[in-house]
Design an enzyme around this catalytic site. Structure first.
Site, PDB file in Angstrom:
ATOM      1  N   GLU A  24     -47.727   3.938  16.234  1.00 18.21           N
ATOM      2  CA  GLU A  24     -46.665   3.946  17.643  1.00 18.21           C
ATOM      3  C   GLU A  24     -46.024   5.480  16.949  1.00 18.21           C
ATOM      4  OE1 GLU A  24     -42.921   1.765  18.146  1.00 18.21           O
ATOM      5  OE2 GLU A  24     -44.251   0.260  17.831  1.00 18.21           O
ATOM      6  N   GLU A  63     -43.579  -4.231  13.293  1.00 14.20           N
ATOM      7  CA  GLU A  63     -41.679  -3.807  12.607  1.00 14.20           C
ATOM      8  C   GLU A  63     -41.615  -5.547  11.931  1.00 14.20           C
ATOM      9  OE1 GLU A  63     -40.164  -0.593  15.141  1.00 14.20           O
ATOM     10  OE2 GLU A  63     -41.716  -0.224  14.979  1.00 14.20           O
TER      11      GLU A  63
HETATM   12  O1  IFM Z   1     -39.221   0.254  21.466  1.00 13.23           O
HETATM   13  C1  IFM Z   1     -39.851   0.363  20.404  1.00 13.23           C
HETATM   14  C2  IFM Z   1     -40.853  -0.861  19.644  1.00 13.23           C
HETATM   15  O2  IFM Z   1     -40.939  -1.644  20.698  1.00 13.23           O
HETATM   16  C3  IFM Z   1     -41.591  -0.771  18.219  1.00 13.23           C
HETATM   17  N1  IFM Z   1     -40.856   0.721  17.319  1.00 13.23           N
HETATM   18  C4  IFM Z   1     -39.448   0.895  18.364  1.00 13.23           C
HETATM   19  C5  IFM Z   1     -39.837   1.750  19.959  1.00 13.23           C
HETATM   20  C6  IFM Z   1     -39.356   2.318  20.185  1.00 13.23           C
HETATM   21  O3  IFM Z   1     -37.472   2.035  19.517  1.00 13.23           O
END
Ligand code: IFM
Length: 447
Positions: free
Chosen positions: A352, A166
């Site tokens: 994710e 990210e």
């Molecule tokens: O916890 C975070 C993660 O570190 C990165 N992506 C989003 C998740 C939820 O906010």
């Protein structure tokens, strides 16, 4: 949906990151990270907590592998803490840090779980921040050194690598908005940081491939559809701009299209940090793209008074997670389609996807989380539909294996498949974990 069998070999996993779960912030020679520093600044973290202890995964990793086995995970995505490996950012290697990840990888492989490793999930060595951080090109160069050290040590056993996680959040929230480490609020720093994160990714690819033959190398982007609230042209323009700053700013350079010209014009900055050849480096083809998907954003323009804008035609689903994020599973379908049919990434993983809900440990020792089950089910259905439409989606990772340190929210938000009782560090599988266990076993969506 009926008959939702996923392709053979589909990878079902779950994900975490180093600062959010490891704890042991200063043990065995680890250096300070920007999050170690930032979390200590009063007022930055909702519950005034830090990741000093977190889930004690550094000491409980064997129990956590047992937990993964119980769920039946095929793969586990975790990140390495750069300051554990190179406490000074570059130069001297901290062998105990490397040994920790080596033991973890061996433990995973011994348990039949495939490691997916992210090299950078936001815990930059503080010394590198002191030398300029991501707004400085030096950090991209240091990253390549770190990637080299780490993949030389583990590249024989790890075959799925993600360079950075990210970059938008690192650059925008860390250097632009200041709600994440290092807490700066400068558009110039944000833009330089976003570029150097992509550059670090591009520079590291060949190094990783050399150290880890036959590895698949990619990165993880957080992507959200930016949908105009109405058909009005001002809403359309605002949504396209939000898509540019949040999505295309990262996707376009990676896909060899360069920085999106409309957003370059919007920022109206000289961008002197770009050197000849950089855009080609960033466009080095990846083996896969990871997408972290959580929500859709509905964009309403503020360019004209609300009364003069057309009525809203797109309304958010009133259902939200505890983060205040709209539950919108079709957004995942849309994004996956765009990544393949527009950008042509050859392989895609959902690296994710998940939701925070206010889970409670009941007196009977159980944690029932039906909303998370419904959330995961609807999103996995979107993944299934995308595959049926021809998208080369190879795997899906639930965020997160464990409740953990949710950055500026501290421990107030729980994303885990396993509930963590922080005072005792006991892990309790939630009903969502038991549901996911059945999905993995069936390789299909189950009720
Ligand atoms: O916890 C975070 C993660 O570190 C990165 N992506 C989003 C998740 C939820 O906010």
């Amino acid at each position: 949906m009926t008959n939702t069998r996923f392709p053979a070999g589909f990878i079902w996993g779950s994900a975490t990151s180093s600062y959010q779960i490891e704890g042991a912030w200063n043990e065995d020679g680890k250096g300070e990270s920007i999050w170690d520093r930032f979390a200590r600044i009063p007022g930055k973290i909702a519950d005034s907590s830090t990741g000093d202890i977190a889930c004690e995964h550094y000491h409980r990793w064997q129990d956590d592998i047992a937990l993964m086995q119980e769920i039946g995970l095929i793969a586990y995505r975790f990140s390495a803490a750069w300051p554990r490996i190179l406490p000074e950012g570059r130069g001297k290697i901290n062998q105990p840090g490397l040994d920790f990840y080596s033991r973890l990888v061996d433990g995973l492989l011994g348990a039949g779980i495939t490691p997916f490793v992210t090299l950078y999930h936001w815990d930059l060595p503080q010394v590198l921040q002191d030398a300029g951080g991501w707004p400085s090109r030096i950090t991209s160069e240091a990253f390549v050194e770190y990637a080299d050290v780490f993949t030389r040590a583990l590249g024989d056993r790890v075959k799925h690598w993600m360079t950075v996680n990210e970059p938008m959040v690192s650059a925008y929230v860390g250097y632009g908005v200041g709600a994440h480490a290092p807490g700066h609020t400068s558009l110039d720093e944000q833009l330089a940081a976003s570029f150097h994160l992509l550059l670090a990714h591009g520079l590291a690819i060949s190094v990783i491939r050399a150290n880890s033959p036959e590895a698949q190398v990619g990165l993880a982007l957080n992507l959200s559809p930016q949908v105009p609230a109405s058909h009005s042209l001002v809403d359309r323009a605002a949504a396209w701009q939000a898509d540019g700053t949040h999505n295309r700013w990262y996707l376009d350079p990676l896909a060899g299209r360069g920085l999106p010209p409309d957003i370059v014009e919007l920022y109206d900055r000289p961008m002197r940090f770009i050197q000849p050849g950089d855009m080609n480096t960033i466009a080095t083809p990846v083996d896969f793209l990871g997408v972290n998907y959580y929500e859709r954003r509905i964009i309403r323009s503020s360019a004209v008074p609300e009364a003069e804008n057309m009525p809203r035609e797109v309304f958010a689903n009133p259902e939200q997670t505890e983060m205040g994020w709209e539950v919108y599973a079709d957004g995942l379908y849309d994004i996956l389609g765009r990544l393949y049919f527009d950008y042509r990434f050859p392989n895609i993983y959902v690296t994710e996807n998940g939701a925070a809900y206010p889970d409670r440990l009941a007196p009977d020792g159980k944690v029932d989380d039906p909303k998370r089950v419904a959330f995961l089910k609807s999103h996995i259905e979107s993944a299934y539909r995308a595959i049926a439409a021809g998208v080369p989606l190879r795997g899906y990772f639930v965020w997160s294996l464990l409740d953990n340190f949710e950055w500026s929210h501290g421990y107030t938000k729980r994303f885990g498949l396993a509930y963590v009782d922080y005072p005792t560090q006991q892990r309790i599988l939630k009903s969502s974990a038991k549901w996911y266990q059945r999905v993995i076993k069936a390789n299909a969506i189950v009720d």
